[in-house]
Design an enzyme around this catalytic site. Sequence first.
Site, PDB file in Angstrom:
ATOM      1  CB  CYS A 112      31.709  48.016  51.705  1.00  0.00           C
ATOM      2  SG  CYS A 112      33.291  47.315  51.623  1.00  0.00           S
ATOM      3  CG  HIS A 259      30.373  49.249  47.702  1.00  0.00           C
ATOM      4  ND1 HIS A 259      31.571  49.902  48.183  1.00  0.00           N
ATOM      5  CD2 HIS A 259      30.959  47.883  47.876  1.00  0.00           C
ATOM      6  CE1 HIS A 259      32.410  49.128  48.398  1.00  0.00           C
ATOM      7  NE2 HIS A 259      31.987  48.041  48.366  1.00  0.00           N
ATOM      8  CG  ASN A 289      35.986  47.975  47.665  1.00  0.00           C
ATOM      9  OD1 ASN A 289      35.407  48.687  48.127  1.00  0.00           O
ATOM     10  ND2 ASN A 289      35.389  46.658  47.965  1.00  0.00           N
TER      11      ASN A 289
HETATM   12  O1  UT7 Z   1      33.218  45.335  49.522  1.00  0.00           O
HETATM   13  C1  UT7 Z   1      33.411  44.008  49.194  1.00  0.00           C
HETATM   14  C2  UT7 Z   1      34.663  43.531  48.937  1.00  0.00           C
HETATM   15  N1  UT7 Z   1      34.766  42.088  48.349  1.00  0.00           N
HETATM   16  C3  UT7 Z   1      34.239  41.884  47.140  1.00  0.00           C
HETATM   17  O2  UT7 Z   1      33.573  42.646  46.444  1.00  0.00           O
HETATM   18  C4  UT7 Z   1      34.689  40.623  46.503  1.00  0.00           C
HETATM   19  C5  UT7 Z   1      33.696  40.046  45.614  1.00  0.00           C
HETATM   20  N2  UT7 Z   1      34.363  38.672  44.760  1.00  0.00           N
HETATM   21  C6  UT7 Z   1      34.879  39.393  43.655  1.00  0.00           C
HETATM   22  O3  UT7 Z   1      35.150  40.299  43.261  1.00  0.00           O
HETATM   23  C7  UT7 Z   1      35.731  38.101  42.971  1.00  0.00           C
HETATM   24  O4  UT7 Z   1      35.222  36.741  43.354  1.00  0.00           O
HETATM   25  C8  UT7 Z   1      37.214  38.206  42.759  1.00  0.00           C
HETATM   26  C9  UT7 Z   1      37.744  39.132  42.155  1.00  0.00           C
HETATM   27  C10 UT7 Z   1      37.757  38.207  44.295  1.00  0.00           C
HETATM   28  C11 UT7 Z   1      37.699  36.686  42.405  1.00  0.00           C
HETATM   29  O5  UT7 Z   1      37.225  36.838  40.654  1.00  0.00           O
HETATM   30  P1  UT7 Z   1      36.723  35.359  40.584  1.00  0.00           P
HETATM   31  O6  UT7 Z   1      36.326  35.396  39.268  1.00  0.00           O
HETATM   32  O7  UT7 Z   1      35.605  34.745  41.503  1.00  0.00           O
HETATM   33  O8  UT7 Z   1      38.143  34.279  40.537  1.00  0.00           O
HETATM   34  P2  UT7 Z   1      38.324  33.057  41.334  1.00  0.00           P
HETATM   35  O9  UT7 Z   1      38.325  33.381  42.777  1.00  0.00           O
HETATM   36  O10 UT7 Z   1      37.367  31.978  40.743  1.00  0.00           O
HETATM   37  O11 UT7 Z   1      39.584  32.575  40.790  1.00  0.00           O
HETATM   38  C12 UT7 Z   1      39.672  32.029  39.464  1.00  0.00           C
HETATM   39  C13 UT7 Z   1      41.165  31.813  39.240  1.00  0.00           C
HETATM   40  C14 UT7 Z   1      41.745  31.096  40.268  1.00  0.00           C
HETATM   41  O12 UT7 Z   1      42.763  30.022  39.511  1.00  0.00           O
HETATM   42  P3  UT7 Z   1      42.403  28.594  39.261  1.00  0.00           P
HETATM   43  O13 UT7 Z   1      42.335  27.860  40.528  1.00  0.00           O
HETATM   44  O14 UT7 Z   1      41.240  28.609  38.424  1.00  0.00           O
HETATM   45  O15 UT7 Z   1      43.669  28.019  38.743  1.00  0.00           O
HETATM   46  C15 UT7 Z   1      42.505  31.917  40.964  1.00  0.00           C
HETATM   47  O16 UT7 Z   1      43.654  31.343  41.727  1.00  0.00           O
HETATM   48  O17 UT7 Z   1      41.868  33.036  39.100  1.00  0.00           O
HETATM   49  C16 UT7 Z   1      43.137  33.088  39.877  1.00  0.00           C
HETATM   50  N3  UT7 Z   1      43.125  34.144  40.480  1.00  0.00           N
HETATM   51  C17 UT7 Z   1      44.282  34.925  39.791  1.00  0.00           C
HETATM   52  N4  UT7 Z   1      44.875  34.906  38.982  1.00  0.00           N
HETATM   53  C18 UT7 Z   1      45.438  36.061  38.651  1.00  0.00           C
HETATM   54  C19 UT7 Z   1      42.655  34.833  41.691  1.00  0.00           C
HETATM   55  N5  UT7 Z   1      43.173  36.124  41.733  1.00  0.00           N
HETATM   56  C20 UT7 Z   1      44.102  36.319  40.784  1.00  0.00           C
HETATM   57  C21 UT7 Z   1      44.964  37.568  40.370  1.00  0.00           C
HETATM   58  N6  UT7 Z   1      45.482  37.266  39.178  1.00  0.00           N
HETATM   59  N7  UT7 Z   1      44.953  38.570  40.861  1.00  0.00           N
END
Ligand code: UT7
Length: 332
Positions: A112, A259, A289
């Site tokens: 990226c 970004h 993204n």
């Molecule tokens: O160019 C660089 C590319 N990468 C990035 O920029 C990634 C940076 N990271 C992020 O943007 C965030 O960490 C994410 C968007 C990927 C995830 O968001 P988060 O607020 O960190 O969520 P999390 O991973 O802590 O998950 C919270 C909950 C989990 O459920 P439980 O364990 O609390 O029951 C996940 O399983 O949300 C759940 N979850 C979802 N639920 C519905 C994760 N993805 C989804 C989804 N829909 N798509």
Amino acid sequence: MRGIKILGAGTYMPDTVASNDWFSTILDTNDEWIYTRTGIRERRISTDKPNWYMASEASKAALADSGIDPSEIDLVLAATCSPDYFYPALSCIVQQQTGAVNAAAFDINSACTGFINALDTASRFLQDSDYRNILIVASERLAPHCDYTDRTASILFGDGAGAAVVTRSDKPMWSYLSAKGDFFNALYCKVDQSRANCPLLEPDALPEGIIDTEAKTHTLQMNGKAVYKFAVDAMETAVNKVLEKSGLTTGDIDLYIPHQANARIIESAVKGLKLPPEKVYVNLEKHGNTSSACIPTCLAELKADGRIKDGMTICLVGFGAGLTSGAIVFGQ
Ligand code: UT7
């Protein structure tokens, strides 16, 4: 003096829209979760066009916008982490497709952060009198590499391309580039070597313990939380470092183009740096993204809207797999 001026910019976005509602038909997710956690409503997927096609279309648009004849391009730089071929370089195909017959060509892969690293490289080439006009294209077809059973990662990414034609400028530019290889396994995509048939090869040639050898090949693997934490800090650090080099303050910048990974990452960095939100361009609601293509796509949209004007001071800031990061400040 190292300076660049953007003569033209262009973008190509595939026709097929993958909305959050579409994701909810294939995964246990919904529009509300995706939008509130990421700021993304929809992204484009290139269902039939290869990366080189998107890159070439964006490049043709940037050339047309610049008014520069393709034969006057001295160098084509392509940033991509999702090429159609290991070789030749994507930039060589773009050179052929655009008719940039007199240009040298090579690719840059810093995921990226690709456009930032390519623009920095271009500015250094432009200090050499042999190079006057450089075409930079950043293009990604990520859909073939995303795991559409993984609701955390697949919802973030979209396909698309952005390009810019740049030339030398008397106005100064500054850059700050960084890589933290200690975190290289926070975001990676493993090459598929399953078709290898050299009798001397070990079953998996990657050194054990360096990276997860069980990971699906050709599929993006991401530790979302680790990348998120890195991203906020990296964006703030990159902007502070480049401003420190330039002697400018955050108030001297007319336009910030970050970004486009996650609206919450951008908001946190904006808050940490105390930037006026109206000076920060965000388009991820519609595109998601698109990795290296995010920043030049923003540039093309802003230029088409007449929002990039001569005399402006612009700050680009990005981060990505590697983990890499960087920022550039230039006077347009
Ligand atoms: O160019 C660089 C590319 N990468 C990035 O920029 C990634 C940076 N990271 C992020 O943007 C965030 O960490 C994410 C968007 C990927 C995830 O968001 P988060 O607020 O960190 O969520 P999390 O991973 O802590 O998950 C919270 C909950 C989990 O459920 P439980 O364990 O609390 O029951 C996940 O399983 O949300 C759940 N979850 C979802 N639920 C519905 C994760 N993805 C989804 C989804 N829909 N798509």
